[in-house]
Design an enzyme around this catalytic site. Structure first.
Site, PDB file in Angstrom:
ATOM      1  N   ILE A 147      40.028  39.014  20.587  1.00 59.17           N
ATOM      2  CA  ILE A 147      39.304  38.135  20.129  1.00 59.17           C
ATOM      3  C   ILE A 147      38.532  37.435  21.604  1.00 59.17           C
ATOM      4  O   ILE A 147      38.897  37.554  22.842  1.00 59.17           O
ATOM      5  CB  ILE A 147      41.075  36.925  20.539  1.00 59.17           C
ATOM      6  CG1 ILE A 147      42.512  36.958  19.419  1.00 59.17           C
ATOM      7  CG2 ILE A 147      40.338  35.079  19.955  1.00 59.17           C
ATOM      8  CD1 ILE A 147      41.670  37.368  17.852  1.00 59.17           C
ATOM      9  N   LYS A 148      37.941  37.581  20.684  1.00 59.91           N
ATOM     10  CA  LYS A 148      36.274  36.630  22.480  1.00 59.91           C
ATOM     11  C   LYS A 148      36.643  35.094  22.647  1.00 59.91           C
ATOM     12  O   LYS A 148      36.257  34.874  21.066  1.00 59.91           O
ATOM     13  CB  LYS A 148      35.459  37.325  21.232  1.00 59.91           C
ATOM     14  CG  LYS A 148      34.877  39.211  21.438  1.00 59.91           C
ATOM     15  CD  LYS A 148      33.883  39.706  21.189  1.00 59.91           C
ATOM     16  CE  LYS A 148      32.480  38.713  21.537  1.00 59.91           C
ATOM     17  NZ  LYS A 148      31.129  39.220  21.398  1.00 59.91           N
TER      18      LYS A 148
END
Length: 192
Positions: free
Chosen positions: A84-85
């Site tokens: 997850i960025k």
């Protein structure tokens, strides 16, 4: 060292993967918008093609609660191994702390300063993504900033790895490779 493709064009990803030792794919909302298709449709196709290789997907919410909800949706659709960025903002750091405590894999993104990278590492990010060319465009030196981040991580015993991003030429890539930066994500045209 890991090499990622920074793209959401499945045909380009497949072609590059055929010729180069690719470790995965990173995306962001701008890259996904270029496809003109629903983001999860594109991402699901990329995930299917990649198999066990890494996929990094960025949230779009500005608040921590929204980021956390998006992370749950991303991993529900694309699998728990999806990174997850999260941008390194005040709300982003709050989300990183909560998500990393719950076992999510985090890539801290939109990094412009060494202090952002330090805080991301302390908040539990597995990767930190400084935007090399954007730092240059803001009057800084993206290569030097990335090297400083590496030095901070090494000197402080932090396990977060740099995932340098936002390259506009192969010279920037080569300089960071020579310095031993652990991971790079590069647009298809720069890889070629």
């Amino acid at each position: 060292m890991k090499l990622f493709i920074d793209d959401a064009n499945l045909e380009a990803i497949k072609e590059l993967n055929e010729y180069y030792p690719i470790d995965g794919v990173t995306t962001n909302p701008s890259i996904l918008a270029k496809s003109g298709r629903p983001p999860f449709e594109v991402l699901s196709e990329i995930r299917e093609f990649l198999g066990d290789k890494e996929l990094h997907v960025q949230v779009i919410s500005a608040d921590a609660d929204g980021m956390i909800a998006e992370a749950a949706k991303i991993t529900e659709v694309l699998g728990k191994d999806t990174f997850i960025k999260i941008p390194v903002t005040r709300e982003g750091l709050k989300a990183m702390k909560a998500l990393s405590a719950d076992g999510y894999k985090i890539t801290a993104t939109a990094i412009y300063t060494p202090m952002q990278a330090y805080l991301a590492a302390k908040a539990g990010a597995e990767y930190a993504a400084p935007y090399v060319n954007r730092i240059d465009n803001l009057g800084g030196d993206g290569v030097t900033t990335t090297k400083k981040i590496q030095d901070i991580y090494t000197r402080n015993g932090l396990s977060t790895r740099i995932l340098a991003a936002g390259f506009k030429n192969s010279q920037q890539v080569q300089e960071l490779c020579e310095y031993g930066i652990g991971c790079l994500t590069i647009a298809s045209e720069v890889i070629e």
